[in-house]
Design a protein around this motif. Structure first.
Motif, PDB file in Angstrom:
ATOM      1  N   VAL A 100       0.869  -1.195   0.000  1.00 37.55           N
ATOM      2  CA  VAL A 100       0.000   0.000   0.000  1.00 37.55           C
ATOM      3  C   VAL A 100       0.893   1.228   0.000  1.00 37.55           C
ATOM      4  O   VAL A 100       1.818   1.326   0.816  1.00 37.55           O
ATOM      5  N   HIS A 101       0.678   2.175  -0.928  1.00 32.57           N
ATOM      6  CA  HIS A 101       1.433   3.428  -0.965  1.00 32.57           C
ATOM      7  C   HIS A 101       0.554   4.587  -0.506  1.00 32.57           C
ATOM      8  O   HIS A 101      -0.682   4.545  -0.629  1.00 32.57           O
ATOM      9  N   PHE A 102       1.197   5.632   0.016  1.00 35.64           N
ATOM     10  CA  PHE A 102       0.475   6.788   0.553  1.00 35.64           C
ATOM     11  C   PHE A 102       0.995   8.065  -0.081  1.00 35.64           C
ATOM     12  O   PHE A 102       2.148   8.148  -0.494  1.00 35.64           O
ATOM     13  N   ALA A 103       0.128   9.092  -0.107  1.00 35.48           N
ATOM     14  CA  ALA A 103       0.542  10.439  -0.509  1.00 35.48           C
ATOM     15  C   ALA A 103       1.400  11.039   0.592  1.00 35.48           C
ATOM     16  O   ALA A 103       1.418  10.563   1.728  1.00 35.48           O
ATOM     17  N   TYR A 104       2.155  12.097   0.244  1.00 37.46           N
ATOM     18  CA  TYR A 104       3.037  12.752   1.218  1.00 37.46           C
ATOM     19  C   TYR A 104       2.253  13.249   2.420  1.00 37.46           C
ATOM     20  O   TYR A 104       1.255  13.941   2.297  1.00 37.46           O
ATOM     21  N   ASP A 105       2.718  12.831   3.640  1.00 31.30           N
ATOM     22  CA  ASP A 105       2.153  13.275   4.921  1.00 31.30           C
ATOM     23  C   ASP A 105       0.688  12.845   5.073  1.00 31.30           C
ATOM     24  O   ASP A 105      -0.055  13.457   5.808  1.00 31.30           O
ATOM     25  N   LYS A 106       0.255  11.758   4.387  1.00 26.39           N
ATOM     26  CA  LYS A 106      -1.116  11.272   4.463  1.00 26.39           C
ATOM     27  C   LYS A 106      -1.132   9.824   4.925  1.00 26.39           C
ATOM     28  O   LYS A 106      -0.137   9.090   4.807  1.00 26.39           O
ATOM     29  N   ASN A 116       7.835  11.119  11.961  1.00 25.49           N
ATOM     30  CA  ASN A 116       7.675  10.037  10.985  1.00 25.49           C
ATOM     31  C   ASN A 116       7.290   8.722  11.661  1.00 25.49           C
ATOM     32  O   ASN A 116       6.569   7.908  11.075  1.00 25.49           O
ATOM     33  N   MET A 117       7.765   8.467  12.899  1.00 22.80           N
ATOM     34  CA  MET A 117       7.337   7.256  13.604  1.00 22.80           C
ATOM     35  C   MET A 117       5.837   7.317  13.897  1.00 22.80           C
ATOM     36  O   MET A 117       5.123   6.324  13.740  1.00 22.80           O
ATOM     37  N   LYS A 118       5.340   8.499  14.296  1.00 26.10           N
ATOM     38  CA  LYS A 118       3.898   8.636  14.546  1.00 26.10           C
ATOM     39  C   LYS A 118       3.103   8.506  13.252  1.00 26.10           C
ATOM     40  O   LYS A 118       2.014   7.936  13.231  1.00 26.10           O
ATOM     41  N   LEU A 119       3.668   9.058  12.161  1.00 28.16           N
ATOM     42  CA  LEU A 119       2.986   8.932  10.868  1.00 28.16           C
ATOM     43  C   LEU A 119       2.909   7.465  10.448  1.00 28.16           C
ATOM     44  O   LEU A 119       1.915   7.005   9.883  1.00 28.16           O
ATOM     45  N   SER A 120       3.965   6.665  10.729  1.00 26.45           N
ATOM     46  CA  SER A 120       3.931   5.227  10.440  1.00 26.45           C
ATOM     47  C   SER A 120       2.806   4.549  11.218  1.00 26.45           C
ATOM     48  O   SER A 120       2.111   3.666  10.706  1.00 26.45           O
ATOM     49  N   GLU A 121       2.633   4.966  12.500  1.00 31.07           N
ATOM     50  CA  GLU A 121       1.561   4.380  13.308  1.00 31.07           C
ATOM     51  C   GLU A 121       0.192   4.665  12.704  1.00 31.07           C
ATOM     52  O   GLU A 121      -0.678   3.796  12.671  1.00 31.07           O
ATOM     53  N   LYS A 122       0.005   5.892  12.218  1.00 30.24           N
ATOM     54  CA  LYS A 122      -1.272   6.240  11.588  1.00 30.24           C
ATOM     55  C   LYS A 122      -1.529   5.364  10.363  1.00 30.24           C
ATOM     56  O   LYS A 122      -2.652   4.883  10.143  1.00 30.24           O
ATOM     57  N   ARG A 123      -0.490   5.176   9.555  1.00 29.77           N
ATOM     58  CA  ARG A 123      -0.663   4.374   8.341  1.00 29.77           C
ATOM     59  C   ARG A 123      -0.954   2.915   8.679  1.00 29.77           C
ATOM     60  O   ARG A 123      -1.803   2.271   8.065  1.00 29.77           O
ATOM     61  N   GLY A 124      -0.243   2.373   9.695  1.00 26.46           N
ATOM     62  CA  GLY A 124      -0.509   0.997  10.106  1.00 26.46           C
ATOM     63  C   GLY A 124      -1.915   0.837  10.650  1.00 26.46           C
ATOM     64  O   GLY A 124      -2.599  -0.145  10.358  1.00 26.46           O
ATOM     65  N   LYS A 125      -2.386   1.811  11.439  1.00 24.74           N
ATOM     66  CA  LYS A 125      -3.742   1.734  12.009  1.00 24.74           C
ATOM     67  C   LYS A 125      -4.799   1.777  10.911  1.00 24.74           C
ATOM     68  O   LYS A 125      -5.815   1.086  10.978  1.00 24.74           O
ATOM     69  N   ALA A 126      -4.555   2.622   9.855  1.00 20.28           N
ATOM     70  CA  ALA A 126      -5.520   2.689   8.755  1.00 20.28           C
ATOM     71  C   ALA A 126      -5.665   1.324   8.080  1.00 20.28           C
ATOM     72  O   ALA A 126      -6.771   0.888   7.744  1.00 20.28           O
ATOM     73  N   VAL A 127      -4.545   0.616   7.886  1.00 23.72           N
ATOM     74  CA  VAL A 127      -4.584  -0.716   7.258  1.00 23.72           C
ATOM     75  C   VAL A 127      -5.262  -1.723   8.186  1.00 23.72           C
ATOM     76  O   VAL A 127      -6.112  -2.519   7.761  1.00 23.72           O
ATOM     77  N   ILE A 128      -4.915  -1.696   9.476  1.00 20.66           N
ATOM     78  CA  ILE A 128      -5.503  -2.641  10.433  1.00 20.66           C
ATOM     79  C   ILE A 128      -7.015  -2.430  10.535  1.00 20.66           C
ATOM     80  O   ILE A 128      -7.796  -3.391  10.547  1.00 20.66           O
ATOM     81  N   ASP A 129      -7.455  -1.172  10.614  1.00 18.20           N
ATOM     82  CA  ASP A 129      -8.892  -0.884  10.686  1.00 18.20           C
ATOM     83  C   ASP A 129      -9.620  -1.402   9.450  1.00 18.20           C
ATOM     84  O   ASP A 129     -10.729  -1.932   9.532  1.00 18.20           O
TER      85      ASP A 129
END
Length: 391
Positions: free
Chosen positions: A282-288, A329-342
């Protein structure tokens, strides 16, 4: 000379921009207001001889220069980091003194002016590097408020008054560059910046009079103080994923078999699901961290493979590119992981079958580390979350 002066000031602004630390995660207000002050370095050219109906210089004036003040109230709108709009409402001094000339009587002549305008200066703002350095260009609408002059000649009495045939309104242009230097904490909603800037105002449309050929060019150097208020995001709580192993059934006691001849040992063949090791990207836009159509399509395939093979688990590994502070960036990684898990949860995948790890910018796929110039495509490769099916 004028172009060399402007280019020198512009190069200094570019150098300052490249040495400024890039702060991609600073609060970025969309609306700014403030004020600026500058010095106009004016250069006269052309010919001026008929000053008004009462004063006619025996010798024509051709060149001159002067340094005069400039001040403005400014407004900025920045919907995106790369582009925006600027409006300055300004007092614009264009006064100066012509070079002395000799009349036919070998008498020195001098002519000076306090030429000034009220200006409206709408400009397009471009920040090509998405940092503090920006370029701007646009039209300048000028309304004359001072057209006075002072003329002296050795054998005549001094004369003061107003130039005749002055243009009340004129339309010209400007181009320039500046750099926003933050002076407030980056996490604050209210942002304050100091912005040194330079601009060049060519002679096109800058002729003050409707007669003769007097024209002027200006190089402006100054500084602006800007205020803006942005949105501060609440800190993101880390996602805690607890992996609960499935309980193993108690073995039932088996009846003691009667002695039998020992069979010949044969290898035990364990059949593993063929989806183990499959990776879903899964790829993401910058800061999203939101999921686009391509991302949900890949996650739908992952959910189907897991639903079809109930014994497998998945490891979610989340990454960012190298831009921005490491902690962010570590917090941004957490957001991205949570979006996938949800999203997997919405497809029926139990949290007990999911392991999550966040890496931030620590596992880049290329050499686009912080400070290394890279294209947007090269940065985009690193903004990813990988789902790998495991046993």
């Amino acid at each position: 000379m004028i172009r060399k002066l402007f280019i020198s000031l512009l190069v200094a602004a570019v150098f300052a921009a490249t040495t400024q630390a890039q702060e991609m995660q600073r609060v970025q207000p969309k609306f700014w207001f403030g004020a600026s002050a500058a010095a106009n370095i004016n250069f006269y050219s052309g010919t001026t001889q008929k000053i008004n109906s009462s004063v006619y210089a025996p010798g024509a004036f051709h060149e001159g220069s002067g340094v005069t003040p400039y001040g403005s109230i400014l407004f900025e709108y920045r919907p995106k980091p790369v582009w925006g709009l600027i409006l300055n409402v300004a007092y614009d001094g264009r006064g100066g003194k012509f070079n002395s000339v000799d009349a036919p009587c070998n008498c020195p002549e001098d002519l000076s002016t306090k030429l000034a305008y009220i200006t409206l200066e709408p400009s397009l703002r471009l920040a090509p590097f998405s940092n503090g350095f920006y370029l701007f260009a646009g039209p300048v609408l000028s309304m004359n408020i001072d057209k006075s002059f002072a003329y002296t000649q050795l054998l005549q009495p001094d004369s003061k008054g107003d130039f005749s045939d002055m243009r009340t309104n004129k339309l010209s242009a400007q181009i320039g560059a500046g750099i926003d230097i933050p002076i407030s904490a980056k996490e604050k909603a209210r942002q304050v910046t100091l912005s040194p800037f330079v601009s060049y105002h060519p002679y096109f449309g800058a002729e003050p009079r409707s007669i003769e050929s007097w024209s002027l060019q200006t190089v402006r150097a100054g500084i602006a103080l800007k205020f803006g208020k942005g949105h501060v995001e609440a800190p993101v709580e880390p996602v805690a994923v607890v992996v609960v192993p499935e309980p193993k059934p108690e073995p039932k006691p088996e009846p003691k078999p009667e002695p039998k001849p020992e069979p010949k040992p044969e290898p035990v063949v364990v059949v593993k699901p063929n989806v183990i090791g499959n990776a879903y990207l899964v790829h993401f836009a910058y800061d999203k961290w939101n999921l686009d159509n391509e991302a949900t399509s890949n996650l739908d395939r992952l959910a189907k493979d897991m639903n079809d093979n109930q014994t497998v688990e998945v490891e979610i590994k989340s990454h960012t590119d190298s831009r921005g502070p490491e902690s962010y960036n570590m917090k941004l990684s957490e957001k991205r992981g949570k979006a996938v898990i949800d999203y997997l949860g919405s497809k029926g995948i139990n949290a007990s079958r999911i392991k999550a790890n966040v890496y931030g910018e620590t596992q880049l796929l290329n050499n686009c580390a912080d400070g290394v110039p890279c294209t947007e495509t090269e940065h985009a490769v690193n903004r990813r979350t990988e789902g790998v099916i495991i046993e």
